[in-house]
Design an enzyme around this catalytic site. Structure first.
Site, PDB file in Angstrom:
ATOM      1  N   THR A 124       0.822  -1.205   0.000  1.00 55.89           N
ATOM      2  CA  THR A 124       0.000   0.000   0.000  1.00 55.89           C
ATOM      3  C   THR A 124       0.858   1.258   0.000  1.00 55.89           C
ATOM      4  O   THR A 124       0.653   2.168  -0.806  1.00 55.89           O
ATOM      5  CB  THR A 124      -0.936   0.003   1.219  1.00 55.89           C
ATOM      6  N   ALA A 125       1.828   1.345   0.913  1.00 57.30           N
ATOM      7  CA  ALA A 125       2.641   2.554   1.024  1.00 57.30           C
ATOM      8  C   ALA A 125       3.428   2.826  -0.255  1.00 57.30           C
ATOM      9  O   ALA A 125       3.471   3.951  -0.749  1.00 57.30           O
ATOM     10  CB  ALA A 125       3.586   2.440   2.219  1.00 57.30           C
ATOM     11  N   ILE A 147       9.204 -11.065  -1.179  1.00 53.88           N
ATOM     12  CA  ILE A 147       9.009 -10.446   0.136  1.00 53.88           C
ATOM     13  C   ILE A 147       7.538 -10.092   0.305  1.00 53.88           C
ATOM     14  O   ILE A 147       7.025  -9.230  -0.414  1.00 53.88           O
ATOM     15  CB  ILE A 147       9.879  -9.179   0.292  1.00 53.88           C
ATOM     16  N   LYS A 201     -17.797   3.057   4.913  1.00 51.68           N
ATOM     17  CA  LYS A 201     -17.592   3.099   6.356  1.00 51.68           C
ATOM     18  C   LYS A 201     -18.017   4.459   6.891  1.00 51.68           C
ATOM     19  O   LYS A 201     -17.621   5.498   6.342  1.00 51.68           O
ATOM     20  CB  LYS A 201     -16.113   2.842   6.681  1.00 51.68           C
ATOM     21  N   VAL A 246      16.902  -6.086  -2.959  1.00 46.43           N
ATOM     22  CA  VAL A 246      18.009  -5.178  -2.670  1.00 46.43           C
ATOM     23  C   VAL A 246      18.997  -5.870  -1.750  1.00 46.43           C
ATOM     24  O   VAL A 246      18.629  -6.358  -0.678  1.00 46.43           O
ATOM     25  CB  VAL A 246      17.491  -3.878  -2.022  1.00 46.43           C
ATOM     26  N   THR A 266      -5.621   4.636  11.286  1.00 41.66           N
ATOM     27  CA  THR A 266      -4.768   5.756  10.852  1.00 41.66           C
ATOM     28  C   THR A 266      -3.561   5.335  10.028  1.00 41.66           C
ATOM     29  O   THR A 266      -2.819   6.202   9.555  1.00 41.66           O
ATOM     30  CB  THR A 266      -4.271   6.540  12.078  1.00 41.66           C
ATOM     31  N   ILE A 325      -3.027   3.955   6.951  1.00 37.62           N
ATOM     32  CA  ILE A 325      -2.985   4.435   5.574  1.00 37.62           C
ATOM     33  C   ILE A 325      -2.989   5.961   5.544  1.00 37.62           C
ATOM     34  O   ILE A 325      -2.329   6.586   4.716  1.00 37.62           O
ATOM     35  CB  ILE A 325      -4.153   3.836   4.769  1.00 37.62           C
TER      36      ILE A 325
END
Length: 506
Positions: free
Chosen positions: A12-13, A40, A76, A183, A340, A342
């Protein structure tokens, strides 16, 4: 000169970062490359959001119906907290706001006065989103003047893994490129990080690196050595066990947060499944016991194997060091009690865009931007922390875990808020802090924080007049509910209509 952004990590990030950079900086000549390894796994349990995500989607040009279909999403309207003040207790932290101003004063001031005199109903009676959430109703805002229907505030539940895939599609369509690989090294340079070195020897050079590598924090934490600010003395939960179960037939438009002996449990309804998880402190409960209790509490059959996540609450000592900015779990972590996680990615991106130096900026300007960004993000984290700590500090449960939470000394910012509220029901929003006065009102009254007396200027209105105004507000909210269809019906309509028509019809 072309500026190169390199994002390390997907999920997501990572894809939020890549999509934002491609959309807003790509037209100015910046290139965006995301590096991730298929080997990963991502954490991927963040399925509940808060209303600012709609601003993020508007910035990206995301179609809501398309997004909800792609992610199994539902709407929501708030979070129901169950058992935080003891067995059988419940309150709702709804989105939006309750009531309207009364006599030129904030609704909450006059409501607190009337409540103390026995002349007011429960807070939720004046709050459209709260009542709609409990009754399983949903509608988009209507053009209806000053009616509460015109300002309905909402967010989403969705599948985090599907959301990352959805954002990847957007990011790549806007010019971001993806490199698959692990990496194995980080090359340093005069600016900080010069390149990522992959296992196969490839070098990914960049000018600005966004660390979205999760708890590992491979760039900011490991390569640049930025330390950790630990908040586990205030928020000691350090484990979560998560499992998906089958979907509800008629999902409510709310997240559930259910207190248990050593922490709390989430329940998040999606269209295709239900997200469940137990957050707990390992000093009071074992992983095996937490897993067994979670499985025993499921309201629908499990459809996956439970998995345990280990974490520590806090944040990096700096969010931006040299030419590297950390986002998401690489920058810090707070348990998802108020959905909180996201939002903090979104906030980090928003503040980065506001502070990003221009091409002609000298070293002093860059240093000033970096320092201010770190100050702003630290404050953002601290104020959210205080809101979360308040849930624990104000609990009224008998178990040792909860007794220990009541015995702790709250952070200074929280202590001040509690003192101001106790001294007359006063609530203040500091600058741009995420949680406004209405959120604090729901939390403090829902968990029984004391409020001695009321704002004296409230007495300019006779109490009978205030009670009459509150009754009329409650009647308007009640009438408004008739214009909101069942949430399940709105979701079914979303599935059956073409994308362009679906949103307008729901």
């Amino acid at each position: 000169m072309t500026q190169r952004i390199v994002v390390l990590g997907g999920g997501t990030a990572g894809w939020m970062a890549a999509a934002t950079a491609a959309r807003l900086l790509g037209p100015a000549g910046w290139t965006v490359t995301l590096v991730e390894s298929d080997a990963i796994p991502t954490v991927g349990v963040g399925e509940a959001t808060i209303p600012p995500i709609r601003t993020f989607h508007a910035m990206l040009g995301v179609d809501e119906a398309d997004f909800l279909r792609a992610t199994g999403g539902s709407w929501k309207l708030g979070i129901r907290f169950e058992g935080w003040s003891g067995q059988g207790s419940s309150y709702l932290h709804a989105f939006g706001r309750p009531g309207t101003d009364v006599g030129g004063l904030p609704f909450h001031a006059q409501w607190l006065r009337a409540r103390a005199a026995g002349q007011a109903e429960a807070l939720e009676r004046y709050w459209l989103e709260a009542r709609a959430a409990e009754e399983g109703r949903f509608a988009h805002p209507l053009d209806n003047g000053d009616s509460p229907l015109s300002r309905i505030t909402y967010a989403y539940h969705f599948d985090a893994g599907r959301y990352a895939t959805f954002l990847r599609r957007h990011a790549e369509a806007m010019g971001a490129s993806r490199v698959e690989g692990t990496v194995e090294g980080v090359e340093r340079g005069a600016a900080g990080i010069a390149a990522l070195v992959l296992a196969d020897g490839r070098r990914i050079e960049g000018d600005l690196f966004l660390d979205c590598s999760g708890f590992a924090s491979l760039l900011l934490g490991e390569a640049l050595g930025v330390g950790w600010v630990d908040w586990s003395h205030w928020l000691p939960c350090d484990r979560a066990v998560a499992v998906a179960s089958s979907a509800d037939a008629a999902p409510l438009p709310l997240t559930r947060s259910i207190a248990h002996a050593a922490g709390w449990q989430w329940r998040i309804p999606l269209r295709h499944r239900t997200g469940n998880g137990r957050v707990f402190c390992s000093a009071y409960l074992s992983e095996d016991q937490a897993t067994a209790e979670l499985l025993a509490s499921l309201e629908t059959p499990p459809i996956a194997e439970p998995r345990v996540l280990r974490f520590s609450t806090g944040h990096r000592q700096a969010f931006w060091a040299q030419n590297c900015v950390a986002l998401g779990l690489a920058s810090g972590f707070m348990e998802p009690l108020e959905s909180t996680s996201i939002h903090l990615v979104q906030a980090g991106l928003q503040h980065l865009l506001q502070h990003l130096p221009g091409a002609a900026a000298g070293p002093d300007a860059v240093a000033a931007a970096r320092a201010r960004y770190n100050r702003v993000m630290t404050t953002e984290f601290e104020r959210i922390r205080d809101f979360l700590v308040a849930h624990y500090y104000l609990n009224q449960r008998p178990e040792r875990f909860w007794q220990d939470r009541r015995a702790q000394t709250p952070p200074p910012g929280l202590a001040e808020k509690l003192a101001l509220f106790a001294g007359g029901g006063r609530l203040f929003r500091e600058d741009d802090e995420l949680f406004n006065a209405w959120s604090w009102l729901a939390l403090l009254t829902g968990q029984g924080a004391p409020a001695l007396g009321h704002d004296p200027v409230c007495d300019a209105w006779p109490l009978a007049r205030v009670a009459d105004r509150l009754a009329r507000i409650e009647a308007v909210v009640t009438a408004s509910l008739d214009h909101m269809p069942p949430h399940a019906e709105a979701l079914a309509r979303l599935e059956s209509l073409p994308t362009d028509a679906a949103l307008a019809a729901c």
